[in-house]
Design an enzyme around this catalytic site. Structure first.
Site, PDB file in Angstrom:
ATOM      1  N   ASP A   1     -11.714   4.202  -8.894  1.00 37.85           N
ATOM      2  CA  ASP A   1     -11.311   5.193  -9.894  1.00 37.85           C
ATOM      3  C   ASP A   1     -10.515   4.480 -10.984  1.00 37.85           C
ATOM      4  O   ASP A   1     -10.165   3.318 -10.833  1.00 37.85           O
ATOM      5  CB  ASP A   1     -10.475   6.318  -9.255  1.00 37.85           C
ATOM      6  CG  ASP A   1      -9.422   5.779  -8.303  1.00 37.85           C
ATOM      7  OD1 ASP A   1      -8.837   4.720  -8.614  1.00 37.85           O
ATOM      8  OD2 ASP A   1      -9.187   6.410  -7.263  1.00 37.85           O
TER       9      ASP A   1
ATOM     10  N   ASP B   1      -7.115   4.607 -13.309  1.00 37.01           N
ATOM     11  CA  ASP B   1      -5.804   5.216 -13.519  1.00 37.01           C
ATOM     12  C   ASP B   1      -5.252   4.729 -14.845  1.00 37.01           C
ATOM     13  O   ASP B   1      -5.411   3.563 -15.208  1.00 37.01           O
ATOM     14  CB  ASP B   1      -4.841   4.812 -12.393  1.00 37.01           C
ATOM     15  CG  ASP B   1      -5.296   5.367 -11.057  1.00 37.01           C
ATOM     16  OD1 ASP B   1      -5.685   6.538 -11.010  1.00 37.01           O
ATOM     17  OD2 ASP B   1      -5.296   4.606 -10.072  1.00 37.01           O
TER      18      ASP B   1
ATOM     19  N   ASP C   1       3.604  -1.316  -6.597  1.00 37.19           N
ATOM     20  CA  ASP C   1       3.798  -1.970  -5.308  1.00 37.19           C
ATOM     21  C   ASP C   1       3.549  -3.484  -5.342  1.00 37.19           C
ATOM     22  O   ASP C   1       4.463  -4.278  -5.134  1.00 37.19           O
ATOM     23  CB  ASP C   1       2.993  -1.274  -4.193  1.00 37.19           C
ATOM     24  CG  ASP C   1       1.568  -0.938  -4.577  1.00 37.19           C
ATOM     25  OD1 ASP C   1       1.109  -1.396  -5.648  1.00 37.19           O
ATOM     26  OD2 ASP C   1       0.896  -0.230  -3.802  1.00 37.19           O
TER      27      ASP C   1
HETATM   28  P1  ATP Z   1      -7.735   1.970  -4.856  1.00 38.07           P
HETATM   29  O1  ATP Z   1      -7.748   3.181  -5.732  1.00 38.07           O
HETATM   30  O2  ATP Z   1      -8.854   1.049  -5.095  1.00 38.07           O
HETATM   31  O3  ATP Z   1      -7.538   2.274  -3.442  1.00 38.07           O
HETATM   32  P2  ATP Z   1      -5.333   1.393  -6.310  1.00 38.07           P
HETATM   33  O4  ATP Z   1      -4.491   0.157  -6.433  1.00 38.07           O
HETATM   34  O5  ATP Z   1      -5.897   1.942  -7.583  1.00 38.07           O
HETATM   35  O6  ATP Z   1      -6.435   1.097  -5.248  1.00 38.07           O
HETATM   36  P3  ATP Z   1      -4.089   3.947  -6.020  1.00 38.07           P
HETATM   37  O7  ATP Z   1      -3.605   4.592  -4.779  1.00 38.07           O
HETATM   38  O8  ATP Z   1      -5.189   4.558  -6.789  1.00 38.07           O
HETATM   39  O9  ATP Z   1      -4.435   2.464  -5.602  1.00 38.07           O
HETATM   40  O10 ATP Z   1      -2.814   3.776  -6.953  1.00 38.07           O
HETATM   41  C1  ATP Z   1      -2.904   3.352  -8.304  1.00 38.07           C
HETATM   42  C2  ATP Z   1      -1.760   2.422  -8.631  1.00 38.07           C
HETATM   43  O11 ATP Z   1      -0.522   3.102  -8.472  1.00 38.07           O
HETATM   44  C3  ATP Z   1      -1.641   1.192  -7.740  1.00 38.07           C
HETATM   45  O12 ATP Z   1      -2.464   0.141  -8.173  1.00 38.07           O
HETATM   46  C4  ATP Z   1      -0.170   0.857  -7.858  1.00 38.07           C
HETATM   47  O13 ATP Z   1       0.093   0.174  -9.067  1.00 38.07           O
HETATM   48  C5  ATP Z   1       0.464   2.230  -7.933  1.00 38.07           C
HETATM   49  N1  ATP Z   1       0.879   2.749  -6.625  1.00 38.07           N
HETATM   50  C6  ATP Z   1       0.157   3.551  -5.802  1.00 38.07           C
HETATM   51  N2  ATP Z   1       0.843   3.854  -4.688  1.00 38.07           N
HETATM   52  C7  ATP Z   1       2.030   3.233  -4.791  1.00 38.07           C
HETATM   53  C8  ATP Z   1       3.196   3.164  -3.967  1.00 38.07           C
HETATM   54  N3  ATP Z   1       3.241   3.796  -2.795  1.00 38.07           N
HETATM   55  N4  ATP Z   1       4.248   2.437  -4.421  1.00 38.07           N
HETATM   56  C9  ATP Z   1       4.210   1.813  -5.611  1.00 38.07           C
HETATM   57  N5  ATP Z   1       3.144   1.827  -6.420  1.00 38.07           N
HETATM   58  C10 ATP Z   1       2.062   2.535  -6.044  1.00 38.07           C
HETATM   59 MG    MG Z   2      -6.976   3.742  -7.775  1.00 37.82          MG
END
Ligand code: ATP
Ligand code: MG
Length: 465
Positions: A80, A82, A160
């Site tokens: 996705d 963001d 994170d």
């Molecule tokens: P994917 O969507 O492929 O699983 P992602 O890194 O995009 O991986 P998401 O859960 O969509 O993960 O979160 C988007 C972004 O928000 C992350 O890349 C990170 O920068 C931030 N993020 C998400 N969860 C946390 C958290 N618990 N603590 C700190 N930052 C977070």
């Molecule tokens: Mg994501």
């Protein structure tokens, strides 16, 4: 296209010196201009581009961030997109008709484009000093509220891992790498931004996110990021069970479930999510419970990676089947229950315990129970039963689990699974022969009922064990 992106990135950073396990996840902005990096707009979905452009055209900062940037640089298709911006949720809402504001802990804008949702978040800031705002943190350091807006630098500090803090700027197509994420991406390192222990205490879900990314991206967790996890693992039990349920699906039902499970076990995180499963863990990985967990995860990964649909409830049914058997044995022994009654009572115990850790929604728990019930029903094949069974909505799930049990246990269960395998695909005449040739070894419906009623508590149908 994506492979090209990786190659370019490798070339770009091949010469940089870097000590992969010792550096801290410090914040220091490094801007990589468009000619120096491989991300092009063709990697980004049209909807995400529309949102980025509209924000930017109205004078706001707009960045693609997180998994979108990370995955494109890795040559993977992002799950996705963001977006992070300095526009407030209300300002975002004013710009988009198809916008919904969600979230209480932190307000986010969801911009809807048919089935695609683009998540837009306003830059998050730091919390006030703990003494000024004590209620924002629990005594273990967990953040209870997270609703302060800030600058892009603060936003990066609150993310994170370093590989998740890269921002693609729609204004000039540069990448703002705030924590040396590109280097870590190239080195295959998952590294926490800031002090890992503090960051895990703020949000224990970050522990399972570290594991998720290590498994998903086939990367190594940096020593300092890995070190506090096992000790802090119990903090996960303070995370709301609804959030843990969602996380458990992302962990185990996203295509790398088996690798993720092994890492979760290694860091002692699995037991908080599935206590009744972890109770059966052995040093040599030899219990039926462990074999079943591996079997179902291997099969789930295979299905997901070949684009097939999965039913989320199936994994839970399989994980909990042997813990259910152990509990039922105990009840038969202690309370002299029949096998059937013991399974029903044990099903309630096991499920009650499980939903305390992960709030599995009722629609899924109902399916789990159906799949369990089918394990008992599939032993009864005489008369019209086998034919009726094929018509059941959950037959396929029940049979798939029977097959997995056969692979784990062999013997009569394996033979039963083999029988059903043949029966399903056979022509009608052959099916009738199959049922008839069960002969007298299988009692007919009426006689069977009476036989069941007379069974001693300890006796149970062999194939249901
Ligand atoms: P994917 O969507 O492929 O699983 P992602 O890194 O995009 O991986 P998401 O859960 O969509 O993960 O979160 C988007 C972004 O928000 C992350 O890349 C990170 O920068 C931030 N993020 C998400 N969860 C946390 C958290 N618990 N603590 C700190 N930052 C977070
Ligand atoms: Mg994501």
């Amino acid at each position: 296209m994506f492979t090209q992106a990786v190659k370019l990135c490798r070339k770009l950073f091949a010469s940089t010196e870097h000590n992969e396990h010792d550096s801290n996840g410090e914040i220091k902005l490094n801007i990589i201009t468009r000619p120096e990096h491989p991300i092009s707009r063709s990697h980004i979905s049209d909807s995400a581009l529309k949102v980025l452009y509209r924000l930017s055209n109205h004078g706001y900062d707009a960045f693609l961030v997180g998994g979108g940037v990370r995955d494109i640089l890795l040559g993977k298709e992002p799950k996705d997109f963001d977006i992070a911006t300095n526009a407030t949720p209300e300002q975002i809402k004013d710009l988009f008709r198809n916008c919904r504001l969600i979230g209480r802990r932190f307000r986010l804008a969801h911009i809807m484009f048919g089935r695609e949702i683009i998540e837009v978040a306003t830059f998050r800031g730091h919390h006030q000093e703990p003494e000024k705002n004590q209620s924002a943190q629990s005594k273990e350091g967990m953040l209870l509220r997270d609703n302060v807006y800030g600058t892009v630098v603060e936003d990066a500090e609150r993310r994170d891992f370093t590989i998740n803090a890269m921002y693609y700027n729609i204004a000039d197509f540069s990448i703002h790498d705030h924590a040396n994420g590109i280097q870590d991406l190239n080195d295959g390192i998952i590294r926490m931004i800031g002090d890992p222990e503090t960051r895990y205490r703020e949000d224990p879900v970050r522990m399972i996110r570290a594991i998720r990314f290590a498994a998903k991206l086939d990367m190594t967790i940096a020593d300092k990021t890995a070190q506090p996890i096992t000790e802090l693992a119990p903090l996960l039990s303070e995370v709301p069970s609804a959030r843990l349920f969602e996380e458990s699906l992302k962990l185990l039902q996203a295509g790398q479930g088996l690798a993720t499970y092994k890492l979760l076990r290694e860091y002692q995180l699995f037991g908080t999510l599935f206590p009744s499963v972890a109770r059966h863990f052995t040093d040599d990985n030899s219990s039926k419970v462990e074999q079943m967990v591996e079997t179902v995860l291997r099969s789930t990964d295979k299905r997901i990676n070949s684009g097939k649909r999965i039913n989320p409830a199936f994994m839970f049914a399989a994980f909990l089947w042997y813990p259910l058997q152990a509990e039922a044995e105990k009840l038969m022994h202690e309370k002299s229950l029949s096998y059937y009654d013991a399974i029903m009572a044990a099903g309630n115990h096991i499920m009650d315990e499980q939903v305390k850790s992960l709030a599995i929604p009722r629609r899924h728990t109902a399916t789990v129970r159906d799949i369990w019930q089918l394990q008992l029903r599939l032993t009864r094949r005489t008369g019209k039963r086998a034919f009726q069974m094929l018509e059941l909505n959950k037959f396929r799930a029940g049979f798939d689990m029977l097959e997995m049990r056969g692979a784990v246990e062999g013997g009569q269960v394996e033979e039963l699974a083999q029988w059903w395998h043949e029966f399903q695909d056979a022509p009608v005449v052959h099916r009738q022969n199959m049922v008839q040739s069960l002969g007298h070894s299988q009692p007919s419906g009426r006689r069977k009922k009476r036989t069941y009623a007379k069974r001693k508590p300890s006796a149970k149908p062999a194939a249901s064990e």
